[in-house]
Scaffold this active site. Sequence first.
Site, PDB file in Angstrom:
ATOM      1  N   ASP A  46       0.813  -1.221   0.000  1.00 14.49           N
ATOM      2  CA  ASP A  46       0.000   0.000   0.000  1.00 14.49           C
ATOM      3  C   ASP A  46       0.845   1.269   0.000  1.00 14.49           C
ATOM      4  OD1 ASP A  46      -2.177  -1.590  -0.005  1.00 14.49           O
ATOM      5  OD2 ASP A  46      -2.799  -1.193   2.058  1.00 14.49           O
ATOM      6  N   THR A  48       3.937   1.786  -0.991  1.00 18.76           N
ATOM      7  CA  THR A  48       4.634   2.003  -2.259  1.00 18.76           C
ATOM      8  C   THR A  48       3.658   2.443  -3.334  1.00 18.76           C
ATOM      9  OG1 THR A  48       6.217   0.293  -1.628  1.00 18.76           O
ATOM     10  CG2 THR A  48       6.181   0.939  -3.939  1.00 18.76           C
ATOM     11  N   LEU A  92     -11.997   7.248  -2.970  1.00 18.52           N
ATOM     12  CA  LEU A  92     -11.715   8.523  -2.318  1.00 18.52           C
ATOM     13  C   LEU A  92     -10.279   8.945  -2.579  1.00 18.52           C
ATOM     14  CD1 LEU A  92     -13.352   7.846   1.160  1.00 18.52           C
ATOM     15  CD2 LEU A  92     -14.143   9.520  -0.501  1.00 18.52           C
ATOM     16  N   LYS A 123     -11.269   3.356   7.883  1.00 15.34           N
ATOM     17  CA  LYS A 123     -11.130   2.933   6.486  1.00 15.34           C
ATOM     18  C   LYS A 123     -10.743   1.458   6.519  1.00 15.34           C
ATOM     19  CE  LYS A 123      -8.798   4.022   2.137  1.00 15.34           C
ATOM     20  NZ  LYS A 123      -8.322   2.640   1.874  1.00 15.34           N
ATOM     21  N   ARG A 144     -16.774  -3.569  -6.996  1.00 11.86           N
ATOM     22  CA  ARG A 144     -16.606  -2.192  -7.471  1.00 11.86           C
ATOM     23  C   ARG A 144     -16.282  -2.144  -8.963  1.00 11.86           C
ATOM     24  NH1 ARG A 144     -14.582   2.575  -4.962  1.00 11.86           N
ATOM     25  NH2 ARG A 144     -13.808   1.425  -3.175  1.00 11.86           N
ATOM     26  N   LYS A 328      -4.812   8.416   5.277  1.00 20.44           N
ATOM     27  CA  LYS A 328      -4.077   7.154   5.302  1.00 20.44           C
ATOM     28  C   LYS A 328      -3.100   7.119   6.479  1.00 20.44           C
ATOM     29  CE  LYS A 328      -4.277   4.285   2.655  1.00 20.44           C
ATOM     30  NZ  LYS A 328      -3.748   4.066   1.302  1.00 20.44           N
ATOM     31  N   CYS A 422      21.916 -30.158  14.469  1.00 23.96           N
ATOM     32  CA  CYS A 422      21.686 -28.988  15.320  1.00 23.96           C
ATOM     33  C   CYS A 422      22.689 -27.883  14.969  1.00 23.96           C
ATOM     34  CB  CYS A 422      21.830 -29.378  16.790  1.00 23.96           C
ATOM     35  SG  CYS A 422      21.791 -27.955  17.916  1.00 23.96           S
ATOM     36  N   CYS A 425      25.239 -27.489  18.252  1.00 25.94           N
ATOM     37  CA  CYS A 425      26.164 -28.524  18.738  1.00 25.94           C
ATOM     38  C   CYS A 425      26.418 -29.626  17.729  1.00 25.94           C
ATOM     39  CB  CYS A 425      25.628 -29.133  20.032  1.00 25.94           C
ATOM     40  SG  CYS A 425      24.161 -30.162  19.800  1.00 25.94           S
ATOM     41  N   CYS A 444      22.170 -28.687  25.219  1.00 29.49           N
ATOM     42  CA  CYS A 444      22.751 -28.110  24.007  1.00 29.49           C
ATOM     43  C   CYS A 444      23.095 -26.640  24.205  1.00 29.49           C
ATOM     44  CB  CYS A 444      21.778 -28.258  22.832  1.00 29.49           C
ATOM     45  SG  CYS A 444      22.293 -27.403  21.338  1.00 29.49           S
TER      46      CYS A 444
END
Length: 712
Positions: A46, A48, A92, A123, A144, A328, A422, A425, A444
């Site tokens: 949004d 950007t 809007l 909003k 819409r 916004k 892991c 260890c 560990c």
Amino acid sequence: MSTVLPREEYEQAVATARSAASLYYGTGAAADAVVEESADVTVLDDATYDALVRDIAATEAAHPDWQVQASPTQVVGGEAGDVEHSAPMLSLDNVFSSAELAEWHTSLAKRLDRAPRYVVEPKFDGLALAARYQNGELVQLITRGDGVHGEDVTFAAPAIVGLPATLTQPLTLEVRGEVMLTDAQFAAANELRLANDDKPFVNPRNGVAGSLRGSKDRSYVIPMTFFAYQLLPLPETYPGTRPDADLDYSAGIALLGELGVSTAATSSARIAVAETIEAAQEYIDSLLSRRADLGLGIDGAVIKADSPADREQAGSSSRAPRWGIAFKFPADSRLTTLEEVIWQVGRTGVITPRARVTPVFVGGTTVTYATLHNPNDLARQGLMIGDTVMVLRAGEVIPRIEGAVVSARTGNETPIPAPEVCPNCSGEIDRSQERWRCKRGRTCALPQAVRYATARDCWDIESVGEKLVRQLVDNGLVTDVADIFAITEEQLLGLERMGRTSAAKVLTEVEKAKSQPLARTLTALGVRGTGRSMSRRIARYFATMEAIQAADAAAFEEVDGIGPEKAPVIVEELVELAPVIEKLRAAGVSMTEPGATGRPVRTDDADQADDAGEDTTSEPGEASARPLAGEDGKPMTVVVTGKMTGPLEAFSRNEMSELIERAGGKASSAVSKNTSLLVAADEGSSKYKKAQSLGVPIESPEEFAQRLESLL
């Protein structure tokens, strides 16, 4: 801040914005492809997109002859469907600051020759729909689209909460609003999708597009929620009784609520009627402070002229009404790139993935690292190194990865390598549970576990620092956290750079730590599924370690915040830790919680007392003073912020939480509408301002100390 672009960059920006808008509104071939991929996400986040559109608008203002017909400043973002709207369904225009809002207000007041009365509402972050009712019956549901024509999605109506099939009155009208996934619905939707071998949605707003469009052919139903923001009488081609066309906006919203339609007024966000733009701004500030606690997504506030006469006089441009504006909010989610997954081992041996992303500014801070799910969730989500991912940081929550934008992949992404051994260890990994764990468990990561146990918020053994812990572990003097209490002077003197004075200090602090309350010892043990707050609740509920060890999963579920998933894990952990607990008990470490009386217990005369209407239940801590127990008997929720002063100056944040709970209250970290009291020394802090906006009582540390004088 907007930029005037060179012509070639302007044309490319328009093309990019239109492509993103097509996905945003859930229309077009691109959107269909994304739905098939189970992502249905925008190419741009949004923030950007908004910045791109502002640059386009600035360029068109400087070079009006460059303006192209497809510009997002001229048209609504979606593509046309087959159904014509009864009136244009416009979007809007946006403002991003109080100064811009004031400028818009001045322009509107000038156009009207007076300042209008406003309605201010959230909003909602979803998709716009128009619902047509004839004689009170829902007959059509339309997207819409391009604002003039939309797509018929009536088939999705049964899945939408808040949009009844039949109104409470037989009226003929059109309801316009936003369909969305609440936080709870979003979580449930992704559980359903994973259970049906579909990839999870990236975020609620984009997920609703996939839910809406996919509901026709999907074998399972994803519930959505509708919130109305406008009421329109339908044309005469729809026979039936119509509502008054000259209703104020606020009156129309009230009527919709009476008809059984969900509106912003019936949501957790509410609405406000503002006589001045200053009052409108106060609501906006309050809404922003409550944003993280609403349980649904909002990306701003909407300010509209309440009077139909004002709206008619103000008119509209080709794409947006002049009588309303969207304020916004700063973005709490942004798109960035997943650069690396780092596998970490916690002090209990649990192996967790952590994401390193391209730095992105979100939620008021620059995010470089974000939380990922467990390894099995990573596989189910199909994340890859190089993916465009959505990072969410709502309120004060730790940033997390929401999901990947599958449609943005270039083919250069690579799988996330899972550890074969892991990472700490090189031992074997237990992959039998959702959360992987090193088979050596706490051994560990023993140095981290011991350092955590001796920290201020646990046993508070200040002289046992990181270097000493490493020596104790490396020399085999400490094999678990309980061994701290078995250290001798001779052992300490045998360590590098340890003299008699230092050794004496360590032993003195170790001896003092034995008298710490049960909650501190429980925290020091590092039981999976608990932390400092949960350990305090468990300790106050059961009062003794003996009672805690004897409790089954059902008993733990009675503790606030422990559910059916967490309870068995705690029981299992306590069984694993039993030898350590026994060593602590033998060393003389306290196994009781001061002031706690244990689980509620009934006397032998309970049945007779019940008949008499008497309450014979004894609550934990009942014998001690409880100045933070509310009038209704429920604990007051207290938030502490800033450095304490006066009698509380030496208290750490954890010690403040302990004090609050001993006083019968509930400690919290975030201010919300449910907060009973804020304790703050700094009047300029964000929590102080938020408490003021919500009407939460505020006390200074000195005032709070006076309230709890009997416990200090």
